[in-house]
Scaffold this active site. Structure first.
Site, mmCIF file in Angstrom:
data_model
loop_
_atom_site.group_PDB
_atom_site.id
_atom_site.type_symbol
_atom_site.label_atom_id
_atom_site.label_comp_id
_atom_site.label_asym_id
_atom_site.label_seq_id
_atom_site.Cartn_x
_atom_site.Cartn_y
_atom_site.Cartn_z
ATOM 1 N N SER A 52 0.795 -1.227 0.000
ATOM 2 C CA SER A 52 0.000 0.000 0.000
ATOM 3 C C SER A 52 0.831 1.282 0.000
ATOM 4 O O SER A 52 0.315 2.340 -0.340
ATOM 5 C CB SER A 52 -0.944 0.018 1.202
ATOM 6 O OG SER A 52 -0.217 0.116 2.409
ATOM 7 N N LYS A 124 0.531 4.958 6.747
ATOM 8 C CA LYS A 124 -0.019 5.754 5.637
ATOM 9 C C LYS A 124 0.593 7.150 5.677
ATOM 10 O O LYS A 124 1.245 7.542 6.644
ATOM 11 C CB LYS A 124 -1.547 5.874 5.744
ATOM 12 C CG LYS A 124 -2.299 4.560 5.816
ATOM 13 C CD LYS A 124 -2.245 3.774 4.530
ATOM 14 C CE LYS A 124 -2.998 2.450 4.660
ATOM 15 N NZ LYS A 124 -2.797 1.575 3.475
#
Length: 284
Positions: A52, A124
């Site tokens: 990701s 993230k």
């Protein structure tokens, strides 16, 4: 005389070896305790289990996360943060449960030292801070923050669009809008817009800031904030947004006060119902 000199030294060597092996378990325990203290309060290693955050972070990378930095400065746009998704986000990578308590202990130690992935730890990039309006997308397909477009080619996965999902959100108080760099596979804030906070994560769930890749050595590198997040227009827009809200509220409260103030003098000029007697009447 020579024989007498050599015997004590040999005996002393055996004693030194014996004392070392007796002290070794203590040294190991002390080292583990110190490492856990450092891990809990200062710096912790984390294992990257998914794609990701590619190309910035690859699968099997290890990063160091600074747990003290947000006690000295605020979270900034562009920071790469590790946060806990316990009781909120589903795991991106399913990790099988340990088969027995011993395996569970080694799993816990491995997670603590970044050797194996944590099931509920996420990593993230921060795109929006509390109060920011984050939107996808402008006419050129760029994500905007408070109307300022982000140029993200420097860190996005090659050929990825900034977002395949259209969205617009004003980030709630004490929350962050986060996204992965590999947008086409990242299950980030966009995938949780139906959750409390509209997909934005609670700031108190942030563990710390990832600041360096430490493994493998061939990929060792600092993780800086990309230039697009340092553009002056972005900070000016954020400052205006922050200042505009109380200013507009101030105007909203001032208008009725001014109207009331203008009406009061008009009322005071109205003739009184009571009319004092004239001088002619008093003489009669």
């Amino acid at each position: 005389m020579v024989a007498e000199d050599t015997k004590p030294s040999a005996k002393g060597g055996k004693e030194k070896k014996g004392s070392f092996w007796r002290e070794l378990p203590v040294l190991v325990v002390v080292a583990l305790v110190l490492a856990l203290i450092i891990k809990s309060f200062v710096v912790q290693a984390f294992y990257i289990p998914s794609e990701s955050m590619e190309p910035t972070l690859l699968v099997n990378d290890r990063v160091l996360v600074n747990k003290l930095v947000y006690h000295t400065r605020d979270i900034e746009r562009g920071d790469i943060v590790v946060f806990s998704g316990v009781d909120s986000w589903a795991a991106e990578v399913v990790v099988p449960e340990p088969a027995n308590p011993v395996a569970g202990f080694f799993r816990w130690v491995g997670t603590a030292f970044g050797v194996v992935p944590g099931e509920k730890d996420y990593i993230k990039r921060v795109i929006g801070l509390p109060g920011d309006v984050v939107k996808c997308c402008d006419a050129k397909g760029r994500i905007t923050v408070n109307g300022v477009p982000l140029e993200e080619k420097a860190y996005l996965f090659p050929d990825d669009e900034p977002s395949q999902k259209f969205f617009e959100i004003k980030v709630p108080k004490d929350r962050l809008w986060v996204m992965g760099d590999h947008r086409s596979v990242s299950l980030d804030s966009r995938s949780h817009q139906g959750d409390p906070g509209g997909g934005a994560i609670p700031m108190d769930k942030v563990v710390g800031r990832a600041f360096v890749i430490v493994w493998p050595f061939s990929r060792a590198a600092i993780l800086p904030i990309p230039d697009t997040f340092t553009q002056p227009a972005l900070h000016h827009a954020a400052a205006f947004t922050t200042a505009a809200t109380p200013l507009l509220l101030g105007f909203a409260g001032a208008v009725p006060l001014m109207a009331l103030r203008r009406r009061r003098p008009l009322r005071s000029q109205k003739p009184s119902i009571f009319k004092p007697p004239s001088t002619t009447d008093t003489k009669k």
